[in-house]
Design an enzyme around this catalytic site. Structure first.
Site, mmCIF file in Angstrom:
data_model
loop_
_atom_site.group_PDB
_atom_site.id
_atom_site.type_symbol
_atom_site.label_atom_id
_atom_site.label_comp_id
_atom_site.label_asym_id
_atom_site.label_seq_id
_atom_site.Cartn_x
_atom_site.Cartn_y
_atom_site.Cartn_z
ATOM 1 N N ASP A 62 0.840 -1.198 0.000
ATOM 2 C CA ASP A 62 0.000 0.000 0.000
ATOM 3 C C ASP A 62 0.878 1.252 0.000
ATOM 4 O O ASP A 62 2.019 1.216 0.457
ATOM 5 C CB ASP A 62 -0.847 0.077 1.284
ATOM 6 C CG ASP A 62 -1.774 -1.108 1.438
ATOM 7 O OD1 ASP A 62 -2.107 -1.733 0.420
ATOM 8 O OD2 ASP A 62 -2.151 -1.382 2.595
HETATM 9 N N1 URA Z 1 -1.177 -5.935 3.978
HETATM 10 C C1 URA Z 1 -1.665 -4.673 3.982
HETATM 11 O O1 URA Z 1 -2.684 -4.395 4.594
HETATM 12 N N2 URA Z 1 -0.984 -3.733 3.278
HETATM 13 C C2 URA Z 1 0.159 -3.983 2.608
HETATM 14 O O2 URA Z 1 0.737 -3.075 2.012
HETATM 15 C C3 URA Z 1 0.647 -5.284 2.635
HETATM 16 C C4 URA Z 1 -0.041 -6.257 3.331
#
Ligand code: URA
Length: 251
Positions: free
Chosen positions: A113
């Site tokens: 993310d």
């Molecule tokens: N899980 C999440 O919630 N975000 C990420 O970036 C990776 C795994």
């Protein structure tokens, strides 16, 4: 002697992002491309694409970029998006600009993310990409999560149960492992890569992830010495480490 594929020089350099074929022709005519220390003036020439070519060819005195099959380990900074297209800062902006024009293209192996930092792999090797993200490979990913509220003590069993069903999903999550670091910090190891998985797992326990950082992927750890935004090319042995831990025989 091993047989290597051959390629026209202009086609090879153009696919590596150096510019169009006609631009390569202009550089060569001006003596700006060398092979084995001699000016290479005819870019229509076919040459064997040997693994040592980047050490034998130069453009404007600089060694050639790595050939196809590269794997990059990046310490992804916060605030950058794993996308080729979105507006705003993109992880690809951290790499040499001409790498955006490489064919095959360099893509991240899975995504983090925008507000997640840490270990991210990128490659132009489509087969490798699919092997790493395939749920059948069970490659482990370890995240350090800082939580808005104290853990309630039930998370470890719930995550390990293989019965946690996230909202909107048809299948429960595969078992995951929780290591508690403090009341508000934990390491979570998962083998899947579902959308916002870690944040949604803690949300399912009534908590909220305030900060998320990926520390490990398979047998690779993010080196402590790598600052956010830094990247390095992985060698064969490091690439093999991806599958060193967490890989199970295919069903
Ligand atoms: N899980 C999440 O919630 N975000 C990420 O970036 C990776 C795994």
């Amino acid at each position: 002697m091993a047989k290597f594929p051959t390629s026209r020089v202009d086609k090879l350099l153009s696919a590596m992002g150096y510019g169009s074929r006609s631009e390569m022709s202009r550089l060569a005519t001006a003596g700006r491309i060398t092979l084995d220390a001699a000016a290479l003036r005819d870019v229509t020439k076919r040459i064997p694409v040997t693994p040592d070519l980047p050490t034998r060819m130069t453009i404007d005195g600089e060694a050639l970029d790595p050939l196809a099959g590269l794997v990059i380990l990046l310490n992804k900074p916060l605030g950058m998006t794993c996308s080729h297209q979105e507006v705003g800062p993109l992880i690809y902006d951290l790499l040499p600009p001409r790498w955006k024009r490489r064919d095959p293209a360099i893509s991240s192996i899975g995504r983090l993310d925008k507000q997640t930092s840490g270990l991210l792999l990128l490659t132009d090797d489509g087969d490798l990409l699919h092997r790493v993200i395939s749920p059948r490979r069970h490659v482990k990913k370890t995240y350090r999560a800082k939580l808005a509220r104290p853990l309630n003590g039930t998370e470890g069993d719930l995550f390990a149960s293989g019965r946690l069903m996230l909202e909107g999903e048809a299948k429960p999550l595969a078992p995951a492992e929780l290591d508690v670091v403090s009341e508000t910090e934990a390491l979570l190891t998962v083998t899947e890569g579902r959308y916002h998985q870690v944040r949604r797992m803690f949300a399912a326990t009534g908590n909220h992830v305030a900060a998320l950082h990926r520390e490990r992927l398979g047998g690779l750890s993010l080196p402590q010495s790598m600052a956010p935004g830094q990247w390095k090319l992985l060698g064969k042995e490091e690439i093999a480490l991806i599958f060193h831990q967490g890989e199970r025989p295919l069903a």
